[in-house]
Design a protein around this motif. Structure first.
Motif, PDB file in Angstrom:
ATOM      1  N   GLY A  74       0.793  -1.209   0.000  1.00  0.00           N
ATOM      2  CA  GLY A  74       0.000   0.000   0.000  1.00  0.00           C
ATOM      3  C   GLY A  74       0.829   1.264   0.000  1.00  0.00           C
ATOM      4  O   GLY A  74       2.065   1.232   0.008  1.00  0.00           O
ATOM      5  N   ARG A  98      -2.687   4.393   5.788  1.00  0.00           N
ATOM      6  CA  ARG A  98      -2.254   3.423   4.780  1.00  0.00           C
ATOM      7  C   ARG A  98      -3.442   3.031   3.906  1.00  0.00           C
ATOM      8  O   ARG A  98      -4.504   2.653   4.409  1.00  0.00           O
ATOM      9  CB  ARG A  98      -1.663   2.182   5.446  1.00  0.00           C
ATOM     10  CG  ARG A  98      -1.110   1.111   4.479  1.00  0.00           C
ATOM     11  CD  ARG A  98       0.266   1.447   3.984  1.00  0.00           C
ATOM     12  NE  ARG A  98       1.233   1.471   5.054  1.00  0.00           N
ATOM     13  CZ  ARG A  98       2.005   0.426   5.434  1.00  0.00           C
ATOM     14  NH1 ARG A  98       1.917  -0.719   4.795  1.00  0.00           N
ATOM     15  NH2 ARG A  98       2.872   0.551   6.419  1.00  0.00           N
ATOM     16  N   ARG A 100      -4.585   0.513   0.787  1.00  0.00           N
ATOM     17  CA  ARG A 100      -4.288  -0.653  -0.048  1.00  0.00           C
ATOM     18  C   ARG A 100      -5.354  -0.747  -1.142  1.00  0.00           C
ATOM     19  O   ARG A 100      -6.540  -0.512  -0.884  1.00  0.00           O
ATOM     20  CB  ARG A 100      -4.232  -1.920   0.789  1.00  0.00           C
ATOM     21  CG  ARG A 100      -3.038  -1.942   1.748  1.00  0.00           C
ATOM     22  CD  ARG A 100      -2.998  -3.231   2.563  1.00  0.00           C
ATOM     23  NE  ARG A 100      -1.789  -3.302   3.373  1.00  0.00           N
ATOM     24  CZ  ARG A 100      -1.660  -2.771   4.597  1.00  0.00           C
ATOM     25  NH1 ARG A 100      -2.687  -2.119   5.148  1.00  0.00           N
ATOM     26  NH2 ARG A 100      -0.526  -2.878   5.263  1.00  0.00           N
TER      27      ARG A 100
END
Length: 525
Positions: A74, A98, A100
């Motif tokens: 990610g 983060r 992803r």
């Protein structure tokens, strides 16, 4: 932030645009070397195809690696909750900062971005087409220092900044005014963007880049473009772009994404560029660095489309190497040059215009070292199929210095590339059968009718080069190329005339700048 962006925020801190006389050798040379642009051609339409070096299998492996990076590792989007909300709404997984990405998500999102677009100039004859077979040369960008043979290396000033805009405007071989050509450190950090954008508008009638160091500065840049072009026109057309860097590895910081979103929601262009020094901000291996850059760039390009589908965006890349013995960055080396050719293949597969490579060097002088590295990296930009080539002229000292002399030498090289990208014309005139019939075996072609008919446009004639015999060169003082370039930039500035700007627009811009400056205290950091 990477170096291109960092050097704008230091706070601690002007083809060869040479003067041309109306007659004599200089006038004849300008007539010959400027023939291609005499009709006002504002950018190059390449007739030399890009060079593909990797097989389908190898490209697919790089793309799969990039997809895996996006899905498993990610990318962090820091200090921009609105960007995280956009990703969450698009179906990405968001954990803290983060993000992803399900495989295929970013590739699907970028499909709404235009494959080609026009950036408009205040002189419509200088509009540039970005994408497809078009090539646009722009000056180097972001140096805190400037250099010349007279005063050496020093911090850039607003006078230097204006000088380089004038030199770019004067060159028949550059197409774009650029952005932060050098950092004017004599103007407060929070206000210098106003002077820089006003200088581009005042001293050039070519397209230009706006500020990217803060969201409000990007908004100011766009507002100034609205004064110049009109708000309705700006809503429907690209008139300004921002050049933004990923904070590699795998971080988009909030300063950049907020600016990215400001340009995209105004329907203006963004140039999104990972700056990867192999062994520092990415792997030492070229394939790994390319996979990382592909992931970072596509994520940024996709974010622009979440903000406003159809907003123009350029797939950017800045691969570089480093000295693993000292940790110092290196530029103009062969591995990133070869890597750029792969980046070009990936950008075309993604269906996006490309900014890649440029005239890079770590040399501290406008010398053979500089031109050797610069030629290596600039040819990689040409052969990878780059559409927008930032750093085409003036780059020295590993991007830390903008050189007056190298600017002139590089602009000359850009002139040669106009001809190189034209490939080889094959028609009745170029095949020259009439010349063979006139000259016959064993004679020379110098005075034949075909030569006389074509001599003014047959060959590119570089402005900085000295092609005289050795004895004549010696009699004239044995002057080297850097010294000739020093004379050329001074003559160019002396001969410069600003393109006319409507008085009401000039007044409105000055009023906007004055009001914005008065609204806040000076900041020098």
């Amino acid at each position: 932030m990477s170096l291109e962006t960092q050097v704008q925020d230091t706070g601690a801190d002007v083809g060869s645009g040479r003067a041309v006389r109306s007659g004599g050798r200089a006038g004849r040379r300008q007539k010959r070397s400027g023939a291609q642009l005499a009709s006002g051609v504002p950018y190059i339409t390449r007739h030399l195809p890009p060079h593909d070096i990797l097989s389908e299998e190898s490209l697919a492996r790089i793309e799969e690696t990039a997809d895996t990076i996006l899905a498993e590792i990610g990318i962090e989007f820091r200090d921009d909750p609105a960007a995280l909300d956009l990703w969450r709404g698009a179906g990405a997984g968001v954990e803290g900062v983060r993000v992803r990405f399900p495989k295929g998500l970013v590739q699907e999102l970028v499909k709404t971005a235009p494959r080609e677009f026009t950036q408009h100039a205040r002189n419509p004859a200088n509009n540039v087409r970005i994408g497809g077979s078009s090539v646009v040369f722009a000056p180097a960008y972001g140096s805190p220092f400037v250099m010349d043979l007279d005063e050496g290396r020093r911090y850039g000033t607003i006078e230097d900044f204006r000088n380089f805009i004038k030199l770019a405007q004067s060159s028949p071989w550059l197409h774009h005014s650029g952005g932060t050509i050098c950092e004017p450190v004599d103007v407060p950090v929070n206000k210098r963007h106003l002077d820089m954008v006003q200088a581009h508008i005042t001293f050039s009638d070519r397209p230009f880049l706006g500020s990217v160091t803060a969201e409000e500065r990007a908004e100011d840049s766009i507002d100034m473009a609205r004064i110049l072009f009109g708000a309705d026109f700006v809503e429907e057309n690209c008139v300004i772009m921002g050049n933004l860097n990923v904070n590699s590895p795998l971080v988009w910081d909030g300063t950049m994404t907020k600016v990215l979103r400001a340009y995209a929601r105004a329907n203006q262009g963004t140039v999104l560029v990972p700056f990867i020094l192999g062994g520092a901000m990415g792997p030492v291996t070229t394939a790994g660095a390319i996979a990382q850059a592909h992931a970072e760039t596509l994520a940024g390009c996709a974010l622009t489309q979440l903000v406003r589908p159809g907003a123009p965006v350029i797939y950017g890349n800045f691969l570089s190497s480093m000295s693993l013995r000292s940790g110092s960055p290196t530029f103009g080396t062969p591995e990133p040059a070869a890597g750029s050719l792969v980046v070009g293949q990936l950008a075309r597969r993604a269906g996006l215009p490309l900014r890649c490579a440029g005239n890079f060097t770590t040399s501290k002088l406008p010398d053979a070292h500089a031109m050797n590295e610069g030629t290596m990296s600039m040819l990689s930009a040409i052969h990878c199929g780059a559409n927008f080539i930032l750093h085409s002229a003036g780059f020295l000292d590993g991007l830390l210095s903008m050189s007056y002399e190298k600017f002139m030498m590089d602009a000359d090289f850009c002139g040669a590339l106009h001809t190189y990208l034209g490939s080889v014309v094959v028609d009745d005139n170029s095949l020259a059968l009439d010349a063979f019939r006139e000259v016959g075996p064993g004679n020379h072609f110098f005075g034949c009718e075909h030569t006389m008919r074509n001599y003014e446009t047959a060959f590119f004639d570089a402005g900085i080069a000295d092609n005289d015999p050795f004895e004549k060169w010696q009699e004239n003082g044995s002057v080297d190329a850097a010294t000739r370039a020093n004379r050329a930039w001074k003559e160019t500035l002396a001969a410069y005339e600003a393109p006319p700007l409507e008085a009401a627009i000039d007044e409105a811009l000055s009023d906007f700048v004055a009001r914005r400056k008065a609204a806040c205290e000076d900041r020098w950091y």
